[in-house]
Design a protein around this motif. Structure first.
Motif, short mmCIF file in Angstrom:
data_model
loop_
_atom_site.label_atom_id
_atom_site.label_comp_id
_atom_site.label_asym_id
_atom_site.label_seq_id
_atom_site.Cartn_x
_atom_site.Cartn_y
_atom_site.Cartn_z
N GLY A 57 0.78 -1.20 0.24
CA GLY A 57 0.16 0.05 0.05
C GLY A 57 0.97 1.27 -0.21
N SER A 58 0.34 2.27 0.07
CA SER A 58 1.03 3.58 0.17
C SER A 58 2.09 3.60 1.33
CB SER A 58 0.19 4.82 0.28
OG SER A 58 -0.49 4.78 1.45
N ASP A 59 1.75 3.27 2.50
CA ASP A 59 2.66 3.21 3.57
C ASP A 59 2.76 2.03 4.33
OD1 ASP A 59 0.33 3.47 4.81
OD2 ASP A 59 0.73 5.25 6.04
N PHE A 60 2.29 0.88 3.65
CA PHE A 60 2.35 -0.47 4.50
C PHE A 60 2.66 -1.45 3.67
CE2 PHE A 60 -2.10 0.45 3.19
CZ PHE A 60 -2.44 -0.88 2.90
N VAL A 61 2.85 -2.67 4.16
CA VAL A 61 2.97 -3.85 3.61
C VAL A 61 2.27 -5.00 4.26
CG1 VAL A 61 4.62 -5.88 2.71
CG2 VAL A 61 5.47 -3.31 2.65
N SER A 62 1.17 -5.54 3.76
CA SER A 62 0.45 -6.59 4.27
C SER A 62 0.94 -8.04 3.98
CB SER A 62 -1.12 -6.37 4.13
OG SER A 62 -1.83 -5.25 4.44
N VAL A 63 1.06 -8.64 5.07
CA VAL A 63 1.62 -10.23 4.64
C VAL A 63 0.73 -11.06 5.26
CG1 VAL A 63 3.56 -11.62 5.15
CG2 VAL A 63 4.05 -9.22 4.84
N THR A 64 0.45 -12.21 4.36
CA THR A 64 -0.47 -13.18 4.64
C THR A 64 0.16 -14.40 5.01
OG1 THR A 64 -2.32 -12.17 3.41
CG2 THR A 64 -2.73 -14.52 4.02
N LYS A 65 0.19 -15.18 6.11
CA LYS A 65 0.73 -16.26 6.41
C LYS A 65 0.10 -17.41 5.73
CE LYS A 65 -1.32 -17.32 10.88
NZ LYS A 65 -1.69 -18.62 10.75
N GLY A 66 0.69 -18.76 5.52
CA GLY A 66 0.11 -19.89 5.07
C GLY A 66 -0.54 -20.58 6.23
N GLU A 67 -1.37 -21.40 5.80
CA GLU A 67 -1.91 -22.43 6.90
C GLU A 67 -0.92 -22.99 7.49
OE1 GLU A 67 -5.08 -26.03 6.79
OE2 GLU A 67 -5.50 -24.58 5.17
N GLY A 68 -0.98 -23.42 8.86
CA GLY A 68 -0.05 -23.75 9.71
C GLY A 68 1.11 -22.88 10.17
N ALA A 69 1.31 -21.91 9.49
CA ALA A 69 2.41 -21.01 9.82
C ALA A 69 2.03 -20.31 11.34
CB ALA A 69 2.68 -19.98 8.82
N GLN A 70 2.86 -19.98 12.01
CA GLN A 70 2.49 -19.23 13.14
C GLN A 70 3.06 -17.70 13.19
OE1 GLN A 70 0.37 -20.56 15.51
NE2 GLN A 70 0.19 -22.16 14.20
N TRP A 71 2.31 -16.79 13.51
CA TRP A 71 2.99 -15.42 13.49
C TRP A 71 4.11 -15.15 14.49
CZ3 TRP A 71 2.98 -12.60 9.82
CH2 TRP A 71 1.86 -12.52 8.80
N THR A 72 3.95 -15.93 15.42
CA THR A 72 5.12 -15.95 16.58
C THR A 72 6.44 -16.41 16.12
OG1 THR A 72 4.62 -17.99 17.44
CG2 THR A 72 3.76 -16.26 18.59
N ASP A 73 6.50 -17.22 15.24
CA ASP A 73 7.63 -17.46 14.22
C ASP A 73 8.00 -16.69 13.00
OD1 ASP A 73 8.19 -19.69 16.22
OD2 ASP A 73 6.74 -20.82 14.81
N LEU A 74 6.81 -16.33 12.24
CA LEU A 74 7.20 -15.77 11.06
C LEU A 74 7.15 -13.94 11.35
CD1 LEU A 74 7.16 -15.97 8.01
CD2 LEU A 74 4.49 -15.92 8.21
N LYS A 75 6.74 -13.57 12.18
CA LYS A 75 6.49 -12.26 12.28
C LYS A 75 8.18 -11.82 12.36
CE LYS A 75 5.15 -8.52 15.47
NZ LYS A 75 4.20 -8.11 16.29
N PRO A 76 9.05 -12.07 13.39
CA PRO A 76 10.49 -11.70 13.35
C PRO A 76 11.12 -11.81 12.01
CG PRO A 76 10.23 -13.07 15.21
CD PRO A 76 8.80 -13.07 14.33
N GLN A 77 10.87 -12.84 11.33
CA GLN A 77 11.55 -12.96 9.92
C GLN A 77 10.89 -11.97 8.85
OE1 GLN A 77 11.41 -16.88 8.11
NE2 GLN A 77 10.60 -17.64 10.01
N VAL A 78 9.78 -11.53 8.82
CA VAL A 78 8.98 -10.53 7.97
C VAL A 78 9.76 -9.33 8.30
CG1 VAL A 78 6.88 -9.39 7.33
CG2 VAL A 78 7.05 -11.67 7.62
N VAL A 79 9.86 -8.88 9.68
CA VAL A 79 10.33 -7.73 10.01
C VAL A 79 11.81 -7.62 9.77
CG1 VAL A 79 11.08 -6.34 12.23
CG2 VAL A 79 8.70 -7.41 12.20
N ALA A 80 12.67 -8.50 9.94
CA ALA A 80 13.88 -8.52 9.39
C ALA A 80 13.94 -8.16 8.07
CB ALA A 80 14.62 -9.83 9.88
N ILE A 81 13.36 -9.04 7.12
CA ILE A 81 13.14 -8.72 5.67
C ILE A 81 12.94 -7.32 5.40
CG2 ILE A 81 12.29 -9.28 3.50
CD1 ILE A 81 11.91 -12.29 4.86
N LEU A 82 11.79 -6.78 6.07
CA LEU A 82 11.62 -5.59 5.86
C LEU A 82 12.47 -4.44 6.23
CD1 LEU A 82 7.81 -5.66 6.78
CD2 LEU A 82 8.53 -5.45 4.58
#
Length: 192
Positions: A57-82
């Protein structure tokens, strides 16, 4: 640099706010790894193996996780990539910024529109732009006009809104009610 996160009505999607502009104009939806080949950032997010959708979006990135993925594990990865992407000031798209602009809705119509309905369509698009898009962007998504014929408006939900459990309610009770109120010719809103 700090990246804020927000929940969205879609439990599979988080909204990440890098505190700077992401897209200078338009939006971009990546629904598959193949779509993401246009963007090093989207590609890196899909490369985690747990991401099934990315939306700029203009000032955001939305990320959708796959089935079975947990935000507690994925969120730090996404933040690091961003963080890596925005701190390094890497390009958002391969081959220049023009690649980032979504295809105008008129070029991806699902329903042929009648020229006699031009005034009605203009009213619908104005309401979508001024009343609906800001609210939908607040939830990490976007909405695109896909056509109007015989009182039926066709819309496509993108980003966090695509696949959201409350998408039908948003279309039927929120957007349909608003359009019917201001444009009496509208009788129904359908997902495209």
């Amino acid at each position: 640099m700090y990246i804020e996160t927000e929940t969205t009505p879609n439990p599979a999607t988080l909204k990440f706010l890098p505190q700077q502009q992401v897209m200078s104009q338009g939006t971009r939806d990546f629904a598959s790894p193949e779509d993401a080949e246009a963007s090093p950032l989207a590609q890196a997010l899909f490369d985690t193996g747990e991401v099934t959708g990315v939306f700029f979006g203009s000032d955001f990135v939305s990320v959708t996780k796959g089935e079975g993925a947990q935000w507690t594990d994925l969120k730090p990865q996404v933040v690091a990539i961003l963080l890596d992407h925005f701190v390094s000031e890497a390009p958002l798209f391969h081959g220049g910024s023009a690649a980032g602009i979504s295809v105008p809705a008129e070029e991806t119509m699902v329903v042929e529109t009648d020229a006699a309905d031009a005034d009605i369509i203009d009213q619908i698009k104005d309401l979508l732009e001024t009343r609906v898009r800001p609210a939908v962007a607040g939830d990490g998504g976007d909405i695109a006009f896909r056509g109007y014929r015989d009182g039926v408006v066709h819309l496509a939900l993108q980003g966090a809104c695509d696949g959201c459990p409350s998408a039908t309610a948003t279309l039927k009770h929120g957007i349909e009610g608003l359009l019917k109120h201001y444009v009496p010719e509208v009788v129904e809103v359908r997902a495209a």
